[in-house]
Design an enzyme around this catalytic site. Structure first.
Site, PDB file in Angstrom:
ATOM      1  N   GLU A 131      75.754 135.803  17.989  1.00 23.68           N
ATOM      2  CA  GLU A 131      74.795 135.346  19.001  1.00 23.68           C
ATOM      3  C   GLU A 131      73.800 134.370  18.388  1.00 23.68           C
ATOM      4  OE1 GLU A 131      71.304 137.302  21.871  1.00 23.68           O
ATOM      5  OE2 GLU A 131      72.018 138.351  20.089  1.00 23.68           O
ATOM      6  N   LYS A 143      74.825 135.539  29.432  1.00 25.78           N
ATOM      7  CA  LYS A 143      74.346 136.912  29.329  1.00 25.78           C
ATOM      8  C   LYS A 143      73.687 137.355  30.629  1.00 25.78           C
ATOM      9  CE  LYS A 143      71.402 139.895  26.451  1.00 25.78           C
ATOM     10  NZ  LYS A 143      70.419 139.951  25.347  1.00 25.78           N
ATOM     11  N   CYS A 162      74.524 140.944  22.584  1.00 17.89           N
ATOM     12  CA  CYS A 162      73.412 141.765  22.097  1.00 17.89           C
ATOM     13  C   CYS A 162      73.440 143.154  22.730  1.00 17.89           C
ATOM     14  CB  CYS A 162      72.086 141.045  22.345  1.00 17.89           C
ATOM     15  SG  CYS A 162      70.675 141.798  21.480  1.00 17.89           S
TER      16      CYS A 162
END
Length: 535
Positions: free
Chosen positions: A288, A354, A405
């Protein structure tokens, strides 16, 4: 020795009778001790001690003249100690961010722990009001705590971090219960089994007081044996014709964002990507936010990547991207992109934005209120969430579900996709938290999604734990924090859909609601008083 006098020493009686700051100090210490049951230590006996202290403390709250306040305060203080000791590492995010943020640590870290502890306080209120005086009150604690932990994982965006079930290392025999009941079901069983000694300690050795202990031991043994049986001979093999290169650069967050850090970071990732053996690789994976630039807009960086990768190879990278939202302003996204370079020119093959954004990092709650009071600076530069969880098609690979994440800590999010993926890809930037317990906790929790779904996971985490996790949550390859290099790995196959994949949390809710319904009938007078009393 006066055995009768020794038998009268009862820690449960002391905690039930005591009030004041000394009592709360013991409860706080028990909560902090319980946090050592989480990764990387996994000292589950410490959680057993802590839960017993909590049971006895809430026994006293039940007899307190201000039962609601006493129950909340004792549950909250336990939870505050638990989360303060278990999430201390968020302080490093402020220290890593640079000068001018360290002053926030003494406020932000306790405030964060306090927000999470509110849900344990709610469990304390319920336990103080509806738990009977019978030894089986430990079963009630397991039920109410599972309910409030579920609420913590869903309300206000949710943060199901360090649930009690995570006391068991993912991939071990005990963790396999998540394949049947999920992490919330495992948390219910964990709380009951570990708190059950509280029903017998300090009481005469009778069957009525020993029954919960025996039941807890039997449950633990059944889960252990069932998990060991599930793991015996469990090897689904690997996907053919796929070779993944995990690029793990050990670059501190401050160095990445320092002057000249963008070029240094890019060159380091390119150097690692180009290590010997690249010709045999089908996919290169970066974590990421690997580069501190808008990579899709950086022609020089894309050209250098195109010089390294062959036309048939795919770079899968975590990126920050921006797009014009139609009003002359940019919308910002934390994204994962699949890039190919036919003839050296970049082509976006796959893109995922995301969905579950991190509060106070990628998105700031209550921005309207902040703007109204003149704090516009705190409401700027927020990320925009993507449309939803998805199964992504990457060239040359089976369908994959990307998880950026902390999306990997939400079991409901992973189960939300309609089309079952063949693997999970979790990219993360754990460099914010240094070499602390945080990255290890994150890795352990992410691995539970593989157990619940029966789908393997590939993980790439900057300064965190990268590696390969099979469909049973076992780590096949690991690159720990503090190391740097690349690993060329194979992709494990998925296994058949576990029971949890079919029924989700439904069985757990049936059990919990049955327990609570029975207790409410038994304690209907106390419930009426709870609903009519103001504390």
């Amino acid at each position: 020795m006066n055995w009768r006098r020794l038998a009268l020493w009862r820690p449960r009686a002391w905690l039930a009778a005591r009030q004041g700051w000394r009592h709360l100090a013991v409860v706080f210490a028990a909560g902090a001790l319980s946090a050592t049951a989480m990764a990387p230590l996994h000292l589950w006996p410490a959680l057993a001690v802590g839960l017993c202290v909590l049971v006895w403390s809430l026994d006293g709250a039940r007899r307190h003249p201000k039962r609601t306040l006493a129950g909340f305060l004792r549950g909250f203080v336990f939870g505050f100690g638990y989360f303060l000791a278990g999430t201390y590492w968020i302080a490093f995010a402020f220290l890593t961010r640079g000068e001018g943020y360290g002053f926030m640590v003494p406020v932000a870290v306790p405030a964060f722990a306090a927000m999470l502890a509110v849900f344990w306080g709610l469990a304390g209120v319920l336990q103080a009001w509806i738990a009977p005086r019978l030894p089986w009150r430990v079963l009630v604690l397991a039920a109410v705590l599972t309910v409030t932990e579920w609420l913590r994982g869903h309300l206000f965006g949710g943060l199901p971090w360090n649930l009690p079930g995570y006391a068991w290392p993912a991939g071990g025999a005990m963790s396999q219960a998540a394949a049947w009941f999920g992490i919330y079901g495992l948390s219910f069983l964990t709380v009951f089994a570990l708190a059950s000694p509280a029903a017998a300690i300090g009481r005469p050795l009778r069957l009525s007081s020993l029954a919960p202990v025996i039941a807890g031991a039997v449950i633990g043994l059944v889960v252990l044996c069932g998990g060991a049986l599930r793991l015996s001979g469990a090897d689904a093999g690997y996907q053919p014709d796929i070779r993944l290169r995990l690029v793990h650069a050990d670059i501190p967050q401050r160095a990445k964002w320092a002057p000249g850090g963008a070029a240094m970071t890019r060159d380091r990732y390119l150097e690692l990507t180009g290590e010997p053996g690249l010709a045999d690789v089908t996919h290169v994976i970066w974590p990421e936010g690997a580069l501190p630039v808008f990579m899709l807009e950086d022609d020089a960086t894309l050209a250098l990547i195109g010089q390294q990768l062959r036309a048939g190879q795919t770079l899968v990278a975590g990126i920050n991207r921006r797009a014009d939202n139609g009003s002359g302003e940019y919308a910002y996204y934390n994204a994962l992109v699949g890039l190919r370079f036919p003839n050296g020119s970049p082509r976006v093959e796959s893109l995922y934005d995301k969905v579950r954004l991190t509060p106070f990092s990628e998105i700031v709650p209550l921005t309207g209120l902040l703007r109204a009071v003149g704090l516009d600076a705190f409401a700027r530069y927020q990320f925009t969430p993507g449309p939803g969880a998805t199964t992504l098609d990457l060239p040359g690979a089976p369908p994959v579900m990307p998880l950026i994440c902390y999306e990997a800590i939400f079991p409901g999010f992973v189960r939300a996709v309609a089309d079952r993926p063949a693997w999970l890809l979790n990219i993360s930037n754990d460099a914010w938290f240094g070499v602390t317990a945080g990255p290890r906790q994150h890795f352990n929790q992410a691995r539970y999604r593989a157990i619940e779904t029966g789908v393997p996971m590939i993980r790439s985490a900057a300064r965190g734990v990268s590696g390969v996790v099979d469909a049973h949550g076992r780590t096949r390859v690991e690159i720990p924090p503090g190391e740097e290099g690349v690993r060329d790995v194979n992709l494990p196959r998925p296994v058949s859909v576990p029971l949890y994949g079919w029924w989700g949390d439904v069985p757990v809710w049936i059990v919990i609601l049955t327990i609570l319904a029975g207790v409410l009938i038994l304690r209907r007078r106390a419930v009426v008083r709870l609903l009519s009393t103001r504390t």
